[in-house]
Design a protein around this motif. Structure first.
Motif, PDB file in Angstrom:
ATOM      1  N   ARG A  91       0.829  -1.190   0.000  1.00 45.88           N
ATOM      2  CA  ARG A  91       0.000   0.000   0.000  1.00 45.88           C
ATOM      3  C   ARG A  91       0.866   1.243   0.000  1.00 45.88           C
ATOM      4  O   ARG A  91       1.976   1.240   0.485  1.00 45.88           O
ATOM      5  CB  ARG A  91      -0.872   0.045   1.256  1.00 45.88           C
ATOM      6  CG  ARG A  91      -1.972  -0.965   1.250  1.00 45.88           C
ATOM      7  CD  ARG A  91      -2.778  -0.715   2.464  1.00 45.88           C
ATOM      8  NE  ARG A  91      -4.089  -1.302   2.290  1.00 45.88           N
ATOM      9  CZ  ARG A  91      -5.019  -1.242   3.199  1.00 45.88           C
ATOM     10  NH1 ARG A  91      -4.802  -0.636   4.326  1.00 45.88           N
ATOM     11  NH2 ARG A  91      -6.180  -1.791   2.991  1.00 45.88           N
ATOM     12  N   SER A  92       0.306   2.327  -0.504  1.00 45.59           N
ATOM     13  CA  SER A  92       1.054   3.584  -0.444  1.00 45.59           C
ATOM     14  C   SER A  92       0.990   4.111   0.987  1.00 45.59           C
ATOM     15  O   SER A  92       0.008   3.908   1.687  1.00 45.59           O
ATOM     16  CB  SER A  92       0.465   4.595  -1.421  1.00 45.59           C
ATOM     17  OG  SER A  92      -0.850   4.906  -1.053  1.00 45.59           O
ATOM     18  N   PRO A  93       2.023   4.786   1.411  1.00 44.44           N
ATOM     19  CA  PRO A  93       2.038   5.317   2.765  1.00 44.44           C
ATOM     20  C   PRO A  93       0.919   6.335   2.994  1.00 44.44           C
ATOM     21  O   PRO A  93       0.574   7.099   2.096  1.00 44.44           O
ATOM     22  CB  PRO A  93       3.400   5.992   2.870  1.00 44.44           C
ATOM     23  CG  PRO A  93       4.224   5.365   1.808  1.00 44.44           C
ATOM     24  CD  PRO A  93       3.272   5.003   0.718  1.00 44.44           C
ATOM     25  N   ILE A  94       0.368   6.326   4.194  1.00 46.77           N
ATOM     26  CA  ILE A  94      -0.669   7.280   4.573  1.00 46.77           C
ATOM     27  C   ILE A  94      -0.136   8.699   4.440  1.00 46.77           C
ATOM     28  O   ILE A  94      -0.854   9.614   4.070  1.00 46.77           O
ATOM     29  CB  ILE A  94      -1.122   7.003   6.025  1.00 46.77           C
ATOM     30  CG1 ILE A  94      -1.850   5.661   6.099  1.00 46.77           C
ATOM     31  CG2 ILE A  94      -2.013   8.112   6.541  1.00 46.77           C
ATOM     32  CD1 ILE A  94      -2.137   5.190   7.495  1.00 46.77           C
ATOM     33  N   ALA A  95       1.126   8.881   4.720  1.00 46.47           N
ATOM     34  CA  ALA A  95       1.733  10.218   4.729  1.00 46.47           C
ATOM     35  C   ALA A  95       1.636  10.912   3.381  1.00 46.47           C
ATOM     36  O   ALA A  95       1.728  12.135   3.304  1.00 46.47           O
ATOM     37  CB  ALA A  95       3.191  10.126   5.157  1.00 46.47           C
ATOM     38  N   ASP A  96       1.444  10.167   2.313  1.00 46.81           N
ATOM     39  CA  ASP A  96       1.395  10.779   0.995  1.00 46.81           C
ATOM     40  C   ASP A  96       0.206  11.709   0.802  1.00 46.81           C
ATOM     41  O   ASP A  96       0.276  12.617  -0.015  1.00 46.81           O
ATOM     42  CB  ASP A  96       1.351   9.701  -0.092  1.00 46.81           C
ATOM     43  CG  ASP A  96       2.675   8.989  -0.248  1.00 46.81           C
ATOM     44  OD1 ASP A  96       3.691   9.478   0.287  1.00 46.81           O
ATOM     45  OD2 ASP A  96       2.689   7.932  -0.899  1.00 46.81           O
ATOM     46  N   ALA A  97      -0.887  11.491   1.521  1.00 45.28           N
ATOM     47  CA  ALA A  97      -2.103  12.241   1.217  1.00 45.28           C
ATOM     48  C   ALA A  97      -2.676  13.067   2.367  1.00 45.28           C
ATOM     49  O   ALA A  97      -3.552  13.884   2.127  1.00 45.28           O
ATOM     50  CB  ALA A  97      -3.168  11.268   0.734  1.00 45.28           C
ATOM     51  N   LEU A  98      -2.253  12.877   3.576  1.00 40.52           N
ATOM     52  CA  LEU A  98      -2.913  13.528   4.708  1.00 40.52           C
ATOM     53  C   LEU A  98      -2.353  14.930   4.946  1.00 40.52           C
ATOM     54  O   LEU A  98      -1.173  15.103   5.222  1.00 40.52           O
ATOM     55  CB  LEU A  98      -2.752  12.679   5.970  1.00 40.52           C
ATOM     56  CG  LEU A  98      -3.648  13.061   7.132  1.00 40.52           C
ATOM     57  CD1 LEU A  98      -5.121  12.997   6.744  1.00 40.52           C
ATOM     58  CD2 LEU A  98      -3.396  12.140   8.304  1.00 40.52           C
ATOM     59  N   VAL A  99      -3.230  15.937   4.803  1.00 41.42           N
ATOM     60  CA  VAL A  99      -2.861  17.334   5.008  1.00 41.42           C
ATOM     61  C   VAL A  99      -3.759  17.900   6.088  1.00 41.42           C
ATOM     62  O   VAL A  99      -4.948  17.595   6.162  1.00 41.42           O
ATOM     63  CB  VAL A  99      -3.029  18.138   3.695  1.00 41.42           C
ATOM     64  CG1 VAL A  99      -2.730  19.611   3.916  1.00 41.42           C
ATOM     65  CG2 VAL A  99      -2.140  17.568   2.611  1.00 41.42           C
ATOM     66  N   PHE A 100      -3.188  18.732   6.964  1.00 41.12           N
ATOM     67  CA  PHE A 100      -3.949  19.363   8.037  1.00 41.12           C
ATOM     68  C   PHE A 100      -3.362  20.726   8.338  1.00 41.12           C
ATOM     69  O   PHE A 100      -2.492  21.199   7.612  1.00 41.12           O
ATOM     70  CB  PHE A 100      -3.997  18.464   9.280  1.00 41.12           C
ATOM     71  CG  PHE A 100      -2.710  17.741   9.581  1.00 41.12           C
ATOM     72  CD1 PHE A 100      -1.680  18.372  10.258  1.00 41.12           C
ATOM     73  CD2 PHE A 100      -2.538  16.416   9.201  1.00 41.12           C
ATOM     74  CE1 PHE A 100      -0.504  17.705  10.551  1.00 41.12           C
ATOM     75  CE2 PHE A 100      -1.364  15.743   9.490  1.00 41.12           C
ATOM     76  CZ  PHE A 100      -0.346  16.387  10.167  1.00 41.12           C
TER      77      PHE A 100
ATOM     78  N   GLY B 157      -3.119  28.250  11.586  1.00 40.47           N
ATOM     79  CA  GLY B 157      -3.868  28.227  10.345  1.00 40.47           C
ATOM     80  C   GLY B 157      -3.070  27.833   9.120  1.00 40.47           C
ATOM     81  O   GLY B 157      -3.638  27.581   8.061  1.00 40.47           O
ATOM     82  N   SER B 158      -1.753  27.763   9.213  1.00 36.87           N
ATOM     83  CA  SER B 158      -0.939  27.368   8.057  1.00 36.87           C
ATOM     84  C   SER B 158      -1.082  25.861   7.818  1.00 36.87           C
ATOM     85  O   SER B 158      -1.380  25.092   8.734  1.00 36.87           O
ATOM     86  CB  SER B 158       0.525  27.749   8.270  1.00 36.87           C
ATOM     87  OG  SER B 158       1.065  27.080   9.388  1.00 36.87           O
ATOM     88  N   SER B 159      -0.871  25.455   6.586  1.00 38.16           N
ATOM     89  CA  SER B 159      -1.027  24.047   6.196  1.00 38.16           C
ATOM     90  C   SER B 159       0.265  23.264   6.388  1.00 38.16           C
ATOM     91  O   SER B 159       1.359  23.789   6.229  1.00 38.16           O
ATOM     92  CB  SER B 159      -1.446  23.941   4.734  1.00 38.16           C
ATOM     93  OG  SER B 159      -2.752  24.403   4.570  1.00 38.16           O
ATOM     94  N   THR B 160       0.091  22.012   6.710  1.00 38.63           N
ATOM     95  CA  THR B 160       1.190  21.063   6.824  1.00 38.63           C
ATOM     96  C   THR B 160       0.600  19.678   6.583  1.00 38.63           C
ATOM     97  O   THR B 160      -0.559  19.556   6.219  1.00 38.63           O
ATOM     98  CB  THR B 160       1.902  21.171   8.198  1.00 38.63           C
ATOM     99  OG1 THR B 160       3.093  20.394   8.166  1.00 38.63           O
ATOM    100  CG2 THR B 160       1.015  20.726   9.343  1.00 38.63           C
ATOM    101  N   GLY B 161       1.365  18.651   6.805  1.00 42.21           N
ATOM    102  CA  GLY B 161       0.849  17.303   6.639  1.00 42.21           C
ATOM    103  C   GLY B 161       1.841  16.278   7.121  1.00 42.21           C
ATOM    104  O   GLY B 161       2.958  16.610   7.539  1.00 42.21           O
TER     105      GLY B 161
END
Length: 167
Positions: free
Chosen positions: A19-28, A33-37
């Motif tokens: 499976r592809s790593p979860i880290a590839d798609a999760l952004v928060f 208020g700035s974006s990261t993931g």
């Protein structure tokens, strides 16, 4: 491929190498208020707790997560708490102050997208991701994160190969 099964008191780690790593798609978001993931933690194991301010069990375990984070002093795994509260920092920051949780890395997912992406079925849910971004373990409910048996379990899951059963 092995599957992930959870029985009372046990975590069975799945072989998710295909499976592809979860880290590839999760952004928060950060509290400012700035974006990261999770991609920003690539190469590092991560203990990710998904929680909400309205969840009493989550409130119970946040101080233990903060103590674990302090106790690790930057060593593996990175400990982060991801709030899925719709009102974001407006409700999260006052609770952190009330609980005297000052140094735990807390992030926000006001859209709740992580709940579906991570297949969360209840709060709190904590997921251990290996340095490759692949899930190594998953726990539901309150845990004593800062106590030796739990810390030993985390260390074993990081060190062990997928598919090993650990208490």
């Amino acid at each position: 491929m092995a599957t992930l099964a959870i029985a009372v008191g046990y975590v069975v780690v799945a072989d998710r190498s295909s499976r592809s790593p979860i880290a590839d798609a999760l952004v928060f978001q950060r509290l400012d208020g700035s974006s990261t993931g999770l991609a920003g933690f690539r190469g590092q194991a991560v203990l990710l707790t998904v929680w909400a301010t309205w969840c009493w069990s989550c409130r119970q375990e946040l101080p233990a997560l903060a103590r674990l984070h302090r106790g690790l002093g930057g060593r593996t795994p990175a400990v982060i708490a991801l709030s899925v509260d719709r009102d974001g920092a407006d409700v999260v920051e006052p609770l952190l102050e009330q609980l005297n949780v000052k140094d735990l890395p807390v992030f926000l997912d006001p859209t709740g997208a992580s709940v579906g992406r991570l297949a969360i079925s209840g709060l709190p849910t904590t997921i251990l991701l290996g340095s490759d971004g692949v899930e190594k373990g998953r726990w539901h409910g309150v845990k004593a994160w800062d106590e030796k048996p739990m810390m030993d379990e985390i260390a074993a899951l990081i060190a062990d190969s997928p598919g090993k059963q650990v208490r």
